[in-house]
Design a protein around this motif. Structure first.
Motif, short mmCIF file in Angstrom:
data_model
loop_
_atom_site.label_atom_id
_atom_site.label_comp_id
_atom_site.label_asym_id
_atom_site.label_seq_id
_atom_site.Cartn_x
_atom_site.Cartn_y
_atom_site.Cartn_z
N GLU A 140 -1.42 32.97 13.00
CA GLU A 140 -2.68 32.95 13.72
C GLU A 140 -2.47 32.51 15.17
O GLU A 140 -3.08 33.06 16.10
N PHE A 141 -1.62 31.53 15.35
CA PHE A 141 -1.29 31.09 16.71
C PHE A 141 -0.62 32.22 17.48
O PHE A 141 -1.03 32.56 18.61
N ALA A 142 0.39 32.85 16.87
CA ALA A 142 1.16 33.89 17.56
C ALA A 142 0.31 35.10 17.88
O ALA A 142 0.58 35.81 18.87
N ALA A 143 -0.72 35.37 17.10
CA ALA A 143 -1.58 36.53 17.34
C ALA A 143 -2.28 36.44 18.68
O ALA A 143 -2.67 37.47 19.26
N ASP A 243 1.14 43.61 17.92
CA ASP A 243 1.77 43.44 16.62
C ASP A 243 3.26 43.13 16.67
O ASP A 243 3.73 42.22 16.01
N THR A 244 4.01 43.89 17.45
CA THR A 244 5.46 43.74 17.40
C THR A 244 5.91 42.35 17.87
O THR A 244 6.68 41.67 17.20
N SER A 245 5.42 41.93 19.03
CA SER A 245 5.83 40.63 19.57
C SER A 245 5.34 39.49 18.69
O SER A 245 6.04 38.50 18.47
N LYS A 246 4.11 39.61 18.17
CA LYS A 246 3.57 38.57 17.28
C LYS A 246 4.46 38.40 16.05
O LYS A 246 4.80 37.29 15.65
N ASN A 247 4.84 39.52 15.46
CA ASN A 247 5.67 39.47 14.26
C ASN A 247 7.07 38.96 14.55
O ASN A 247 7.65 38.21 13.77
N LEU A 248 7.64 39.39 15.68
CA LEU A 248 8.97 38.91 16.05
C LEU A 248 8.96 37.41 16.27
O LEU A 248 9.86 36.68 15.81
N LEU A 249 7.94 36.91 16.96
CA LEU A 249 7.85 35.47 17.22
C LEU A 249 7.68 34.69 15.92
O LEU A 249 8.27 33.62 15.74
N GLN A 357 10.78 41.44 24.38
CA GLN A 357 11.85 40.44 24.45
C GLN A 357 11.49 39.33 25.43
O GLN A 357 11.71 38.15 25.14
N ALA A 358 10.95 39.69 26.59
CA ALA A 358 10.59 38.67 27.57
C ALA A 358 9.49 37.76 27.03
O ALA A 358 9.54 36.53 27.20
N ASN A 359 8.49 38.34 26.37
CA ASN A 359 7.42 37.54 25.75
C ASN A 359 8.01 36.48 24.83
O ASN A 359 7.65 35.29 24.89
#
Length: 415
Positions: A140-143, A243-249, A357-359
């Protein structure tokens, strides 16, 4: 030459929760039976890094299965069905290049570097709000993070984010081919369509902000994009940015709970975070993808006939023991620097890879400074493996640390 249908291949239950939760035992059995191929309910699965790397580059023999997925989902005549068959990822040749060139400059390394201050400011503000809690579901935070950066790139008002975030979550799973989810997928798509339609109407043709939305509206004005393509592009960009960055994080946080020394170093060393993100991309990344063969193709003595749906499990491609020593170990300092396949290969390689990646690099350093001693507050739950994989829920507890005084450690990293 051997045709694929002549092989006795191991069947991977990719559609099951057991596989999504822990694919490694299944993959080991599949590789014991054949070095780079298995079967599944979807179609053949490529199980080796080298097979994925080389076959995905055969752009003349592969296409994204938009029509096939729409038929599986029973989505013909729906807005999402049109999107799945017409978006940039399923286009080819000059048509694909026309759409990709309309946004490619915004996602290049140079522009992403200029966006890093926005990333730092965004994650810092979120941490000020969330870190004092001491526990929360990290998903929820990463979203709230990567899509806010995308809003800044587009020029959107983040006050509108809460109204569309649940629709973005559904959109992120829309290619996981869960047929019973189709009604909610279509409903979510319509919410996002109305949202981007309103953005375009409010901006008008001559806003002059110079952001990505202005560029896309100008492309439509020149005739480079149709009105429908402009709206589909924005839905695609918001969904991908969310979606992609949230899931990767989230995957990275789960890894760091098991490696507290690495997490502590991330808080101290921003450059080291790049290695950590790269290692996460190798070990587990969010996206798996499909292709349909447009002609017979042959690799390593096996012929795959035209019309075959292939599953490319990019998310676990870096676990191939033929290429990586101790493939299940998380080691940012590993000597092997083979490039992760997380963002794909060929003409459809992920447009937003530098931004993602930068995110995560910027976020990792700042989160590690504020969420110390992270631990599981409940077991994580996993999403379906096919399509956008990853952790659905990651409840964590941690020891909050105060916001550090502004210093050079908080300046955005260069490239």
């Amino acid at each position: 030459m051997t045709r694929i249908e002549e092989l006795a291949l191991y069947h991977l239950p990719v559609e099951t929760a057991d596989f999504a939760n822990d694919p490694d035992p299944w993959l080991a059995r599949a590789r014991a039976q054949h070095p780079w191929l298995a079967t599944s309910a979807i179609g053949p699965v490529l199980t080796s890094y080298r097979a994925i790397d080389e076959i995905m580059r055969m752009d003349d023999a592969l296409e994204m299965p938009g029509r096939e997925i729409v038929d599986i989902m029973g989505a013909r005549g729906t807005g999402w069905g049109d999107f799945a068959q017409e978006m940039m990822l399923v286009r080819h040749g000059a048509d694909h290049q026309r759409l990709r060139s309309s946004v490619s400059a915004a996602f290049g390394p140079g522009n992403v570097k200029r966006m890093r201050p926005v990333m730092v400011a965004t994650i810092s503000a979120l941490l000020d709000e969330w870190a004092p809690k001491g526990r929360f579901d990290f998903t929820e935070f990463a979203a709230n993070f990567p899509v806010r950066v995308m809003f800044a790139l587009i020029g959107g008002d983040v006050a509108r984010l809460p109204a569309i975030i649940s629709s973005l979550e559904v959109q992120g799973t829309s290619f996981n081919m869960i047929v019973e989810d189709m009604p909610r997928i279509e409903a979510a798509y319509q919410v996002l369509w109305r949202f981007v339609d309103d953005l375009i109407a409010e901006r008008g043709p001559d806003a002059g902000r110079g952001d990505l939305l202005d560029d896309l509206i100008a492309a439509q004005t020149r005739g480079d994009l149709t009105a429908k393509e402009l709206r589909q592009m924005l839905v695609f960009l918001f969904g991908a940015g969310y979606d992609t960055s949230k899931n990767l994080l989230t995957l990275l946080m789960d890894s760091m709970i098991a490696h507290p020394a690495i997490w502590q170093r991330c808080a101290q060393d921003r450059e080291y975070c790049r290695k950590v993100v790269r290692e996460q991309l190798r070990l587990t990344s969010p996206s798996n993808t499909y292709r349909v063969t447009t002609r017979d193709l042959t690799w390593e003595g096996v012929t795959i006939p035209a019309g075959t749906m292939l599953l490319f499990p990019l998310g676990i491609s870096g676990r191939d023991p033929e290429l990586f020593s101790r493939p299940l170990a998380f080691d940012p300092d590993r000597a092997d620097r083979t490039a992760p396949l997380a963002f794909g290969r060929g003409m459809h390689i992920c447009l937003g890879q530098f931004l993602a990646q930068a995110n995560v690099e910027e976020a990792t350093h700042l989160i590690a400074r504020r969420l110390t001693n992270p631990r599981h507050d409940a077991p994580p739950t996993w999403r379906s493996f096919c399509g956008v994989w990853g952790i659905k829920s990651l409840p964590i507890a941690f020891d909050p640390a105060p916001s550090p005084a502004p210093d050079r450690a908080l300046e955005p990293a260069g490239r």
